[in-house]
Design an enzyme around this catalytic site. Structure first.
Site, PDB file in Angstrom:
ATOM      1  N   GLN A 103      -2.483 -74.496   3.920  1.00 34.84           N
ATOM      2  CA  GLN A 103      -2.176 -74.274   4.930  1.00 34.84           C
ATOM      3  C   GLN A 103      -0.700 -75.227   6.494  1.00 34.84           C
ATOM      4  OE1 GLN A 103      -3.509 -70.582   7.160  1.00 34.84           O
ATOM      5  NE2 GLN A 103      -5.331 -72.005   6.576  1.00 34.84           N
ATOM      6  N   HIS A 121       3.115 -72.903   4.353  1.00 31.21           N
ATOM      7  CA  HIS A 121       3.432 -72.475   5.135  1.00 31.21           C
ATOM      8  C   HIS A 121       4.547 -74.474   5.331  1.00 31.21           C
ATOM      9  CE1 HIS A 121       0.030 -71.136   7.361  1.00 31.21           C
ATOM     10  NE2 HIS A 121       0.066 -69.256   6.380  1.00 31.21           N
ATOM     11  N   CYS A 132      23.390 -73.546   4.431  1.00 31.77           N
ATOM     12  CA  CYS A 132      23.701 -73.186   3.257  1.00 31.77           C
ATOM     13  C   CYS A 132      21.990 -74.264   2.588  1.00 31.77           C
ATOM     14  CB  CYS A 132      25.082 -73.874   2.724  1.00 31.77           C
ATOM     15  SG  CYS A 132      23.976 -76.177   2.793  1.00 31.77           S
ATOM     16  N   THR A 196      -9.818 -73.686   8.442  1.00 31.54           N
ATOM     17  CA  THR A 196      -9.025 -72.875   9.014  1.00 31.54           C
ATOM     18  C   THR A 196      -9.454 -71.736   9.373  1.00 31.54           C
ATOM     19  OG1 THR A 196      -7.452 -70.881   8.431  1.00 31.54           O
ATOM     20  CG2 THR A 196      -9.319 -71.223   6.718  1.00 31.54           C
TER      21      THR A 196
HETATM   22  N1  APR Z   1     -13.637 -80.180  10.312  1.00 35.73           N
HETATM   23  C1  APR Z   1     -13.461 -78.670  10.246  1.00 35.73           C
HETATM   24  N2  APR Z   1     -12.730 -77.569   9.929  1.00 35.73           N
HETATM   25  C2  APR Z   1     -12.623 -77.975  11.848  1.00 35.73           C
HETATM   26  C3  APR Z   1     -12.004 -78.938  11.926  1.00 35.73           C
HETATM   27  C4  APR Z   1     -13.176 -80.063  11.657  1.00 35.73           C
HETATM   28  N3  APR Z   1     -13.082 -81.624  11.735  1.00 35.73           N
HETATM   29  N4  APR Z   1     -12.220 -78.996  13.741  1.00 35.73           N
HETATM   30  C5  APR Z   1     -11.570 -77.485  13.875  1.00 35.73           C
HETATM   31  N5  APR Z   1     -12.151 -76.607  13.036  1.00 35.73           N
HETATM   32  C6  APR Z   1     -11.637 -75.673  12.624  1.00 35.73           C
HETATM   33  C7  APR Z   1     -11.222 -74.489  13.694  1.00 35.73           C
HETATM   34  O1  APR Z   1     -12.844 -74.685  14.310  1.00 35.73           O
HETATM   35  C8  APR Z   1     -10.810 -74.015  13.505  1.00 35.73           C
HETATM   36  O2  APR Z   1     -11.010 -72.897  12.617  1.00 35.73           O
HETATM   37  O3  APR Z   1     -10.586 -75.880  12.434  1.00 35.73           O
HETATM   38  C9  APR Z   1      -9.892 -74.304  12.306  1.00 35.73           C
HETATM   39  C10 APR Z   1      -8.481 -74.594  12.436  1.00 35.73           C
HETATM   40  O4  APR Z   1      -7.717 -73.533  13.233  1.00 35.73           O
HETATM   41  P1  APR Z   1      -6.045 -73.412  13.760  1.00 35.73           P
HETATM   42  O5  APR Z   1      -5.745 -74.098  14.547  1.00 35.73           O
HETATM   43  O6  APR Z   1      -5.575 -71.473  14.089  1.00 35.73           O
HETATM   44  O7  APR Z   1      -5.316 -73.668  12.322  1.00 35.73           O
HETATM   45  P2  APR Z   1      -5.405 -72.887  10.959  1.00 35.73           P
HETATM   46  O8  APR Z   1      -5.949 -71.931  10.378  1.00 35.73           O
HETATM   47  O9  APR Z   1      -4.445 -74.275  10.029  1.00 35.73           O
HETATM   48  O10 APR Z   1      -3.915 -72.001  11.393  1.00 35.73           O
HETATM   49  C11 APR Z   1      -2.797 -71.287  10.449  1.00 35.73           C
HETATM   50  O11 APR Z   1      -1.411 -70.802  11.548  1.00 35.73           O
HETATM   51  O12 APR Z   1      -0.348 -71.191  13.020  1.00 35.73           O
HETATM   52  C12 APR Z   1      -0.346 -70.785  11.620  1.00 35.73           C
HETATM   53  O13 APR Z   1       1.407 -71.863  10.357  1.00 35.73           O
HETATM   54  C13 APR Z   1       0.757 -72.228  10.648  1.00 35.73           C
HETATM   55  O14 APR Z   1      -0.855 -72.626   9.188  1.00 35.73           O
HETATM   56  C14 APR Z   1      -0.839 -71.860  10.536  1.00 35.73           C
HETATM   57  C15 APR Z   1      -2.001 -71.276  10.278  1.00 35.73           C
END
Ligand code: APR
Length: 251
Positions: A103, A121, A132, A196
């Protein structure tokens, strides 16, 4: 050896996996110093909601602000390095069939030497013309940290306004990328979900799809998430700690 205890069940399923799919989110880049999407915004951006900036409405309201935010993020990524989690996936990918679908709009997987089959994404480094559709990577603005607004450049072809190459809320995912991510999950016997929060669909639906096609799902995340229930194993560790330890244990 990294010294961290890898759950034996995870080692076992990783050892016997013929095809691995790794689904990553912002957490895999966190230990490179790149804020996650739902981290509190800092500095210049502490008063802005990322979900608003990453939206067609935010763009229509103030394209200079949105372009400035993406330039700031791109600059931050350029100044960051892949971490041990990115590098472990590169090493593992050289030993087994391993597909990475992310993502993330950063290029840290690629800069670690990994092949990425899908950026569902989009990318910070693939702006396109909002008129364009031409993809053109203008010279990075000499970004001035003191300013949060940067006028988007004009399309070299039609003069239209260039827009960031990210997929915004409400926009469709790029068909090719999404299809590749689904095919990777459907053909995998092990699916790792790393860093994520599992709140944004359709990507967040992939772990459930993996379970339905009989894959074993392992979540690597320090905390519980919306998709933890879909995981066979929930490994509460970080990407830069867990992934190297797992790959070390497979040697
Ligand atoms: N190692 C593993 N996981 C981690 C770490 C780490 N060091 N630090 C944080 N995390 C976890 C957090 O606990 C959280 O669950 O990573 C996750 C980050 O979550 P988000 O900030 O929501 O990011 P993401 O899940 O990638 O968001 C998905 O949402 O806003 C849209 O397009 C955007 O691609 C993004 C999508």
């Amino acid at each position: 050896m990294t010294g961290i205890e890898v759950p034996s069940a995870v080692i076992e399923v990783a050892r016997s996996a013929r095809s691995v799919a790794v689904l990553t989110g912002a957490g895999v880049s966190a230990e490179s110093g790149v804020p996650t999407f739902r981290d509190a915004q800092t500095g210049l951006w502490s008063n802005f909601d990322p979900a608003d900036l990453a939206s067609p409405e935010g763009w229509a309201r103030d394209s200079d602000l949105v372009w400035g935010w993406y330039q700031w993020r791109a600059q931050l990524v350029r100044r960051s390095e892949p971490n041990a989690g990115h590098l472990a996936l590169t090493e593992w990918q050289q030993r087994v069939h391993l597909d990475i679908a992310t993502q993330n709009v950063d290029d840290l997987h690629e800069r670690a030497g990994s092949t990425v089959i899908a950026h569902v994404h989009g990318s910070l480094f693939d702006p396109r013309c909002s008129e364009c559709g031409l993809h053109s990577q203008p010279e990075p603005d000499p970004f001035d940290e003191r300013s949060d607004r940067v006028p988007p450049p004009s399309c070299p072809d039609c003069g239209g306004e260039m827009r960031p190459g990210a997929v915004w809320f409400g926009e469709p995912l790029p068909e090719t990328e999404w299809t590749a991510a689904v095919e990777a999950v459907e053909s995998a016997d092990l699916v790792l979900v790393v860093g994520t929060s599992g709140v944004v669909f359709p990507f967040a639906g992939l772990p459930a799809m993996a379970r339905s096609t009989g894959a074993t799902v392992v979540e690597i995340n320090p905390v519980e998430t919306e998709i933890s229930d879909m995981a066979d194993f929930r490994w509460r560790t970080t990407a830069a700690t867990g992934l190297p330890a797992l790959v070390d244990s497979l040697r």
